[in-house]
Scaffold this motif. Sequence first.
Motif, short mmCIF file in Angstrom:
data_model
loop_
_atom_site.label_atom_id
_atom_site.label_comp_id
_atom_site.label_asym_id
_atom_site.label_seq_id
_atom_site.Cartn_x
_atom_site.Cartn_y
_atom_site.Cartn_z
N VAL A 63 0.83 -1.20 0.00
CA VAL A 63 0.00 0.00 0.00
C VAL A 63 0.87 1.25 0.00
O VAL A 63 1.73 1.43 0.87
N LEU A 64 0.64 2.13 -0.98
CA LEU A 64 1.39 3.38 -1.10
C LEU A 64 0.56 4.58 -0.65
O LEU A 64 1.10 5.61 -0.26
N GLY A 65 -0.76 4.42 -0.71
CA GLY A 65 -1.63 5.54 -0.36
C GLY A 65 -3.08 5.13 -0.47
O GLY A 65 -3.41 3.96 -0.71
N ILE A 66 -3.96 6.10 -0.29
CA ILE A 66 -5.38 5.86 -0.47
C ILE A 66 -5.98 7.14 -1.03
O ILE A 66 -5.55 8.25 -0.70
N VAL A 67 -6.96 7.00 -1.91
CA VAL A 67 -7.64 8.16 -2.48
C VAL A 67 -9.13 8.01 -2.22
O VAL A 67 -9.69 6.92 -2.34
N THR A 68 -9.77 9.10 -1.81
CA THR A 68 -11.18 9.08 -1.46
C THR A 68 -11.96 10.05 -2.33
O THR A 68 -11.38 10.88 -3.03
N VAL A 69 -13.28 9.96 -2.25
CA VAL A 69 -14.11 10.91 -3.00
C VAL A 69 -13.84 12.33 -2.53
O VAL A 69 -13.94 13.28 -3.31
N MET A 70 -13.45 12.49 -1.26
CA MET A 70 -13.16 13.82 -0.75
C MET A 70 -11.88 14.38 -1.37
O MET A 70 -11.77 15.59 -1.61
N ASP A 71 -10.91 13.51 -1.66
CA ASP A 71 -9.71 13.96 -2.36
C ASP A 71 -10.06 14.44 -3.77
O ASP A 71 -9.52 15.45 -4.25
N ILE A 72 -10.97 13.71 -4.42
CA ILE A 72 -11.39 14.09 -5.77
C ILE A 72 -12.13 15.44 -5.73
O ILE A 72 -11.91 16.32 -6.56
N LEU A 73 -13.02 15.59 -4.73
CA LEU A 73 -13.75 16.86 -4.59
C LEU A 73 -12.81 18.01 -4.32
O LEU A 73 -12.97 19.11 -4.86
N ASP A 74 -11.83 17.76 -3.47
CA ASP A 74 -10.81 18.77 -3.15
C ASP A 74 -10.13 19.22 -4.44
O ASP A 74 -9.96 20.42 -4.71
N PHE A 75 -9.78 18.26 -5.27
CA PHE A 75 -9.12 18.54 -6.54
C PHE A 75 -10.03 19.32 -7.49
O PHE A 75 -9.61 20.26 -8.16
N PHE A 76 -11.31 18.93 -7.55
CA PHE A 76 -12.23 19.56 -8.50
C PHE A 76 -12.64 20.98 -8.11
O PHE A 76 -13.33 21.65 -8.86
N GLY A 77 -12.27 21.43 -6.93
CA GLY A 77 -12.57 22.81 -6.59
C GLY A 77 -12.87 23.09 -5.15
O GLY A 77 -13.18 24.22 -4.78
#
Length: 288
Positions: free
Chosen positions: A47-61
């Motif tokens: 395991v190198l990391g984890i990505v969540t929907v909140m990370d995606i939302l953070d990225f989208f704005g």
Amino acid sequence: MNENIMKIASKDVISIPPSKSIKDTAKVMMEHQFRRLPVTDPGSGKVLGIVTVMDILDFFGGGNKFNIIEKKYSDNFLAAINEPVREIMSRDVICLSEKSSIYDVVDVMLANQIGALPIVDGDENLVGIVTERDIALSLAGEIDDRTAQDYMSTKVFTTTPGTPIESACKIMVRNGLRRIPIVGGEADISKAAKKLLGIVTSTDLIRFFNAKEFFDNLNSNAASEVLEKTKVSDIMVKDAIIVEAEDTIGEICELFKISNIGGVPVVKDDVVIGIITERDILRAVKKL
């Protein structure tokens, strides 16, 4: 609670490599209805990391990760979404051993305010993942006598139908929210009943960003124009699933299971008085 976590953990884990694009990561999430994905080394499986929907939302704005679009790509959204997911994933991932108990997992989740934990074997290879949902649904029957009002959050962040999606993203990311009730009332805000009109979740927003219509509406490569002109009323779920204060935790968990949701507004006379989520139920489980 002292049972081994592998009894309820998902063993067929879908993970992604760090080189996968943000755009394709969001697609995988929507296809499988996942709120998070472990990021693993393709060779070792570690395991190198984890990505969540909140990370995606953070990225989208919604937050700091939007800087990738604004600064690195000068607001060129179409270029930025092809960035590798390693740019937005969380790297300090807490993993638990496959020998951990359910009690161990509940403790770690609540202490760190996280909704999922990768499970690894003795060689630190990914062998499973367990979520708040897994625990809540597996133990809900043991707390059937407790009600929504015992564990709901009464501090509820809401917004109105005319709120731009950009603002909704910021509210959610800054406050760690996966859902926002949409309310409205009379024109005079001081007299408004703040009745529930609908709800927008992080998944609704990611689905919107994945939709063909979103890309069709890009008159330039700048996402900000669509984020500002699209209102939450355009994507909110109008017939929101609700519960009442007297509904039991068992009933609520059954609703979560049937409807595949992780949180609901608690309503009285059409007015939002609270919200209850899988994390609130986890707190109830902790007291068993």
